[in-house]
Scaffold this active site. Sequence first.
Site, PDB file in Angstrom:
ATOM      1  N   GLY A 236       0.820  -1.199   0.000  1.00  0.00           N
ATOM      2  CA  GLY A 236       0.000   0.000   0.000  1.00  0.00           C
ATOM      3  C   GLY A 236       0.851   1.245   0.000  1.00  0.00           C
ATOM      4  O   GLY A 236       2.048   1.191   0.285  1.00  0.00           O
ATOM      5  N   PRO A 238       2.431   4.937   0.981  1.00  0.00           N
ATOM      6  CA  PRO A 238       2.953   5.411   2.265  1.00  0.00           C
ATOM      7  C   PRO A 238       1.853   6.036   3.108  1.00  0.00           C
ATOM      8  O   PRO A 238       0.946   6.676   2.575  1.00  0.00           O
ATOM      9  CB  PRO A 238       3.975   6.479   1.868  1.00  0.00           C
ATOM     10  CG  PRO A 238       4.284   6.233   0.445  1.00  0.00           C
ATOM     11  CD  PRO A 238       3.105   5.546  -0.159  1.00  0.00           C
ATOM     12  N   THR A 240      -0.523   4.648   4.816  1.00  0.00           N
ATOM     13  CA  THR A 240      -1.824   3.997   4.894  1.00  0.00           C
ATOM     14  C   THR A 240      -1.944   3.108   6.123  1.00  0.00           C
ATOM     15  O   THR A 240      -2.955   2.445   6.304  1.00  0.00           O
ATOM     16  CB  THR A 240      -2.093   3.156   3.633  1.00  0.00           C
ATOM     17  OG1 THR A 240      -0.905   2.444   3.295  1.00  0.00           O
ATOM     18  CG2 THR A 240      -2.503   4.033   2.488  1.00  0.00           C
ATOM     19  N   GLU A 460     -16.136   5.031 -13.858  1.00  0.00           N
ATOM     20  CA  GLU A 460     -16.287   3.721 -13.219  1.00  0.00           C
ATOM     21  C   GLU A 460     -17.740   3.252 -13.283  1.00  0.00           C
ATOM     22  O   GLU A 460     -18.005   2.069 -13.481  1.00  0.00           O
ATOM     23  CB  GLU A 460     -15.804   3.760 -11.768  1.00  0.00           C
ATOM     24  CG  GLU A 460     -14.313   4.067 -11.590  1.00  0.00           C
ATOM     25  CD  GLU A 460     -13.397   3.098 -12.325  1.00  0.00           C
ATOM     26  OE1 GLU A 460     -13.785   1.934 -12.531  1.00  0.00           O
ATOM     27  OE2 GLU A 460     -12.294   3.511 -12.713  1.00  0.00           O
ATOM     28  N   HIS A 463     -18.306   1.625 -16.612  1.00  0.00           N
ATOM     29  CA  HIS A 463     -17.876   0.220 -16.644  1.00  0.00           C
ATOM     30  C   HIS A 463     -18.923  -0.659 -15.979  1.00  0.00           C
ATOM     31  O   HIS A 463     -19.316  -1.701 -16.507  1.00  0.00           O
ATOM     32  CB  HIS A 463     -16.569   0.038 -15.853  1.00  0.00           C
ATOM     33  CG  HIS A 463     -15.348   0.527 -16.545  1.00  0.00           C
ATOM     34  ND1 HIS A 463     -15.026   0.164 -17.822  1.00  0.00           N
ATOM     35  CD2 HIS A 463     -14.339   1.336 -16.125  1.00  0.00           C
ATOM     36  CE1 HIS A 463     -13.871   0.730 -18.161  1.00  0.00           C
ATOM     37  NE2 HIS A 463     -13.441   1.460 -17.142  1.00  0.00           N
TER      38      HIS A 463
HETATM   39  P1  ADP Z   1       2.943   3.244   6.482  1.00  0.00           P
HETATM   40  O1  ADP Z   1       3.750   2.283   7.272  1.00  0.00           O
HETATM   41  O2  ADP Z   1       1.877   2.591   5.658  1.00  0.00           O
HETATM   42  O3  ADP Z   1       3.723   4.231   5.700  1.00  0.00           O
HETATM   43  P2  ADP Z   1       2.206   4.180   9.069  1.00  0.00           P
HETATM   44  O4  ADP Z   1       1.706   2.930   9.655  1.00  0.00           O
HETATM   45  O5  ADP Z   1       3.592   4.570   9.440  1.00  0.00           O
HETATM   46  O6  ADP Z   1       2.093   4.129   7.508  1.00  0.00           O
HETATM   47  O7  ADP Z   1       1.202   5.346   9.397  1.00  0.00           O
HETATM   48  C1  ADP Z   1       1.632   6.563   9.879  1.00  0.00           C
HETATM   49  C2  ADP Z   1       0.646   7.116  10.866  1.00  0.00           C
HETATM   50  O8  ADP Z   1      -0.595   7.387  10.247  1.00  0.00           O
HETATM   51  C3  ADP Z   1       0.312   6.146  11.958  1.00  0.00           C
HETATM   52  O9  ADP Z   1       1.231   6.238  12.998  1.00  0.00           O
HETATM   53  C4  ADP Z   1      -1.067   6.604  12.398  1.00  0.00           C
HETATM   54  O10 ADP Z   1      -0.978   7.691  13.284  1.00  0.00           O
HETATM   55  C5  ADP Z   1      -1.666   7.123  11.113  1.00  0.00           C
HETATM   56  N1  ADP Z   1      -2.535   6.116  10.499  1.00  0.00           N
HETATM   57  C6  ADP Z   1      -2.355   5.541   9.293  1.00  0.00           C
HETATM   58  N2  ADP Z   1      -3.348   4.670   9.012  1.00  0.00           N
HETATM   59  C7  ADP Z   1      -4.145   4.664  10.085  1.00  0.00           C
HETATM   60  C8  ADP Z   1      -5.343   3.951  10.416  1.00  0.00           C
HETATM   61  N3  ADP Z   1      -5.899   3.072   9.577  1.00  0.00           N
HETATM   62  N4  ADP Z   1      -5.909   4.205  11.606  1.00  0.00           N
HETATM   63  C9  ADP Z   1      -5.375   5.084  12.453  1.00  0.00           C
HETATM   64  N5  ADP Z   1      -4.252   5.776  12.210  1.00  0.00           N
HETATM   65  C10 ADP Z   1      -3.637   5.592  11.041  1.00  0.00           C
HETATM   66 ZN    ZN Z   2     -11.662   2.426 -17.040  1.00  0.00          ZN
END
Ligand code: ADP
Ligand code: ZN
Length: 647
Positions: A236, A238, A240, A460, A463
């Site tokens: 996914g 960054p 997420t 979308e 489609h």
């Molecule tokens: P990635 O590793 O995908 O780059 P992180 O896990 O480091 O992302 O996410 C960074 C920050 O974003 C987390 O510490 C949190 O505070 C926030 N965050 C991201 N996704 C969520 C989620 N689904 N629920 C709550 N907080 C989230």
């Molecule tokens: Zn399309």
Amino acid sequence: MSKDKKTNPKKPKINPYWIYGGAIAIFIAVNIFGGGFGTSKNRDTSADQFFEYVSKGDVKQVDVINRRIAHVYLTKKAEQKEIHKASAAKSTLLSASKAPNYSFEIGDLQNFEIKLDKAKSNIDAPVKVTYSTEENPWAFIINLLPFILIIGVWIFIMRKMSGGAAGGGPGGQIFNIGKSKAKLFDENKEVKTTFKDVAGLEGAKEEVQEIVDFLKNPEKYTNLGGKIPKGALLVGQPGTGKTLLAKAVAGEAKVPFFSLSGSDFVEMFVGVGASRVRDLFKQAKEKSPAIIFIDEIDAIGRARGKNAMSGSNDERENTLNQLLTEMDGFGTKTNVIVIAATNRADILDKALMRAGRFDRQIFVDLPDVRERKAIFKVHLRPLKKADGLDIDFLSKQTPGFSGADIANVCNEAALIAARNGKKEVDKQDFLDAVDRIVGGLEKKNKIITPEEKRAVAFHEAGHATVSWMLEHAAPLVKVTIVPRGQSLGAAWYLPEERLIVRPQQMLDEMCAALGGRAAEKIIFDKISTGALSDLEKVTKQARAMVTVYGLSDKIGNLTYYDSSGQNDYGFSKPYSEETAVIIDKEISDIIENQYQRALNLLEANKEKLTELAEVLLEKEVIFKDNLEQIFGKRPFEKDNINTQEEE
Ligand code: ADP
Ligand code: ZN
């Protein structure tokens, strides 16, 4: 395993700096105290002076040591002379037995002997001359000095490569190069993150729940002969929540969490990456059950064998190979699970995905409205927010934001409110924060304007509508306008598993693929570049119909496909120019026909198309149920297992 020995921290430590220090100390000591080695010590007289003493009959004996130095002993009578008083005193002081009165360097031995004979010729008393070799106790070490230095350097390099020495003192840092940099969060101290802290991501959470189970009761699975999975890959963009999710797994299972980034493995020193991997796994095994989290695994996991020319690539390959070896190496009882994260699963080495490695891939998408709302709720918890703050409104205002962006918005809003001296954070603070973040994001992330979002929604929906209406098109499972990777929206289908494809089925699929562009044309009377991958797919399919499967009337029952794979017909086509023209015309006709068909279908169902697009705009993700509400039950429905995704 022998390689484990190198990293054993209990092994007595030899700090190579001691070796250097020792060598230098020896060198200095030899120079200061090691008589006979230097040049300063034995010049208490000169050769000329000595010959003068000889000619006066003062000298009783000369010992020539190592053909270089002469120790001079005076006669009893001479020692009484005024000029020799000092040397006599020194001689008795230094040693009770006979110590030389004088010493000097003789220079060339032959020359010395000739001069000595000459000096002796004038006197009667004999002068005894002896020759001896005397071992200089320091000479041994001095001869070894270069070797000691070389060995010291060698040990230094070896340790750096193997990552062994946990050297204390000032050198410690340097000698830890091969050590893993993994941060360890002990279960009692650090990992407090649980699934409660992860908002949304329902599907992903469900999949990692299984890993939590494995870690908690491995016996449940191993007793039945099952193998514990060794790795899961979180894919996914960054921010997420991939790290968060992995951490939550550790928190839920109450196991230690080792976290490291792929780029930490790749250093300029050869062999460091591999030894860091070794070290990391060793540490984790000691704490088993444990979770190893490797962020940005693409830094080491990129497909091997490309760019074989550059050295850094070799280093990365070594690291990757070591990682694969370690993952293959641990048995079913080891209970260490590796979770890796990347946003480019496509560039990863296929070997990583093989069974027993990262065979589970978990997609972590950008959140949709509902998920954004949940994430807002998590990050609003610690804030003093104004009463009646509309979270729905906030989540609608933030399309394309990742979890990290939302966390950022909440924090930024609090800062803005504080700067304005407010007692609580209100709606305007959040809007200002969104503006600020969007401004900062635009460079690195794509933020969709409402207009673009509308276009994507209709595309979308196009489609979805066409595929719903056509018997042979794959039925739809899910449509989303949440951007993901390179695409702004996506539709998932359930393709039938077919061994034989009829022309009508291919045509229906092409029609559905063109439905996106057709909808844009009908609603906005404009087409866009958003249909690139649709067009690519359709064009390939049409070409295959004509040139591979022999499905076109004009070309007939022949194929230009070569199953031996030896001809890829680079520049020379296996058909004439005239045939080429016919083929091109056929392909274009097929596509145009299907496009027209899609246009007709959508024109006839314009209201439903619009209704669907509106639902999609509101919900961002819709499923089969939503389509059924609008279109009624699909008459030709069959259920199937595979899903296939399309832009
Ligand atoms: P990635 O590793 O995908 O780059 P992180 O896990 O480091 O992302 O996410 C960074 C920050 O974003 C987390 O510490 C949190 O505070 C926030 N965050 C991201 N996704 C969520 C989620 N689904 N629920 C709550 N907080 C989230
Ligand atoms: Zn399309």
